[in-house]
Design an enzyme around this catalytic site. Structure first.
Site, PDB file in Angstrom:
ATOM      1  N   LYS A  38       8.629  -1.410   1.911  1.00 30.32           N
ATOM      2  CA  LYS A  38       9.704  -0.272   2.354  1.00 30.32           C
ATOM      3  C   LYS A  38       9.120   1.203   1.731  1.00 30.32           C
ATOM      4  O   LYS A  38       8.239   0.980   0.469  1.00 30.32           O
ATOM      5  CB  LYS A  38      11.070  -0.387   1.837  1.00 30.32           C
ATOM      6  CG  LYS A  38      11.489  -0.627   0.384  1.00 30.32           C
ATOM      7  CD  LYS A  38      11.356   0.628  -0.311  1.00 30.32           C
ATOM      8  CE  LYS A  38      11.328   0.486  -1.919  1.00 30.32           C
ATOM      9  NZ  LYS A  38      10.692   1.768  -2.427  1.00 30.32           N
ATOM     10  N   LEU A  65       0.823  -1.164   0.045  1.00 29.03           N
ATOM     11  CA  LEU A  65      -0.026  -0.237   0.026  1.00 29.03           C
ATOM     12  C   LEU A  65       0.861   1.357  -0.172  1.00 29.03           C
ATOM     13  O   LEU A  65       2.091   1.090   0.379  1.00 29.03           O
ATOM     14  CB  LEU A  65      -0.818  -0.075   1.200  1.00 29.03           C
ATOM     15  CG  LEU A  65      -1.698  -1.114   1.202  1.00 29.03           C
ATOM     16  CD1 LEU A  65      -2.399  -1.198   2.971  1.00 29.03           C
ATOM     17  CD2 LEU A  65      -3.130  -1.024   0.233  1.00 29.03           C
ATOM     18  N   HIS A  78       1.080   1.947   5.678  1.00 27.97           N
ATOM     19  CA  HIS A  78       1.779   0.759   5.996  1.00 27.97           C
ATOM     20  C   HIS A  78       1.897   0.405   7.544  1.00 27.97           C
ATOM     21  O   HIS A  78       1.518  -0.809   7.974  1.00 27.97           O
ATOM     22  CB  HIS A  78       3.482   0.835   5.992  1.00 27.97           C
ATOM     23  CG  HIS A  78       3.777   0.864   4.265  1.00 27.97           C
ATOM     24  ND1 HIS A  78       4.946   1.196   3.748  1.00 27.97           N
ATOM     25  CD2 HIS A  78       2.772   0.712   3.316  1.00 27.97           C
ATOM     26  CE1 HIS A  78       4.996   1.178   2.319  1.00 27.97           C
ATOM     27  NE2 HIS A  78       3.845   0.865   2.012  1.00 27.97           N
TER      28      HIS A  78
END
Length: 321
Positions: free
Chosen positions: A97, A74, A79
């Site tokens: 990340k 996403l 996150h």
């Protein structure tokens, strides 16, 4: 032993082109479900993965008892929220990340991971590539003598205002997107922390588009830049008193270029190539192996937090231009 059944939250292009195929190809893993409200995006996935089960919202996928682990690609600002929800639902979680927008936000994920006993980490795929494990070994073995300078460069040109990398409300910016590589790879390879950071940062539309960074990495100097407004390029160099290690495709091997380590010493150059390595597949297999038998996993939430703290320090030191 039964494979790890994976679900993906959101039909991101990156998930369709890279992580979905990696989960599908990895031993010990099975791509089982996708959560998306878009018929068109699900159709694009199901063409590649005909047996894929669909959930029309993220909560439904997290409630699916047939899902063991969740991959979260996403937008950056989502996150932590969905990582915590996945852990609360009893799922192992691999979060794209950067895990968070600030280092302190990762504390909640670490606490939830520890309380649940589940696996939770950042999808920092480069540490699963053999070129980076080999580089780390060369440095540790003193292959280039005392390390004096490290240089990391990563750039591409993306001026699409609708792209999430150019939207501040979802966590866009060059440092969140690719600064994690230029800074985190130096930390991983050397085992050292960056300090004395000084940066110049260019901003456009509320996001950083170019960041030039200087600092220290132990006794060595560090210099690097990342940009989403420059010609496509990537390179990492470790320069020691007795030689140079150069990675020609450090972050997107087999996409940007072939993975290669050049070792320059005493007028000679030796080259190692890694044509068959796929760090996305390796990442999924390492995750599954950790769940199956407790095998070592090379990147933790604490490692991700260290890189994010470095990015936070770069922002704090950066002069906006």
């Amino acid at each position: 032993m039964a494979p790890v059944n994976w679900g993906i939250l959101g039909a991101a292009k990156f998930a369709r082109e890279h992580m979905g195929p990696a989960i599908h190809a990895a031993s010990g893993a099975r791509l089982a479900a996708l959560a998306t409200g878009s018929d068109d995006k699900f159709a694009a996935f199901s063409k590649r993965f005909p047996d894929l089960r669909r959930h029309t919202n993220y909560d439904a996928l997290l409630a699916d008892p047939g899902i063991d682990a969740v991959y979260i690609p996403l937008p950056n600002a989502m996150h932590v929220e969905w990582g915590l929800k996945a852990l609360d639902a009893g799922k192992h979680v691999l979060i794209e990340k950067p895990v968070a927008m600030k280092a302190g936000e990762i504390d909640a994920l670490i606490a939830a991971r520890d309380a649940s006993g589940l696996m939770a980490t950042e999808a920092y795929m480069i540490v699963h590539h053999p070129q980076w494990r080999r580089t780390r070994m060369l440095l540790a073995d003193g292959a280039i003598g005392a390390l004096r300078q490290v240089h990391c460069a990563f750039s591409f040109d993306n001026r699409d205002p609708e792209n999430i990398r150019n939207r501040p409300e979802v966590g866009g910016g060059a440092l969140p997107d690719i600064g994690v590589y230029a800074l985190g790879s130096a930390r991983f390879a050397t085992g050292l922390e960056l300090s004395d950071l000084r940066a110049e940062i260019e901003w456009e539309g509320g996001v950083d588009t170019t960041a030039s960074v200087q600092g220290r990495l132990g006794e060595a100097g560090y210099s690097g830049y990342v940009s989403t407004r420059m010609h496509l390029y990537q390179e990492v160099r470790f320069h020691g008193e007795g030689g140079v290690i150069r990675l020609t495709a450090p972050f997107n091997p087999n996409v940007y270029d072939a993975a290669r380590i050049e070792l320059h010493r005493a007028g000679e150059v030796s080259i190692e190539r890694f044509p068959a390595a796929n760090h996305y597949v390796n990442q999924v297999e390492a995750f599954s192996a950790h769940l199956r038998d407790g095998a070592d996993y090379p990147w933790s939430l604490e490692d991700a937090q260290g890189t994010q703290a470095t990015i936070d320090a770069v922002y704090a030191s950066g002069a906006q231009t």
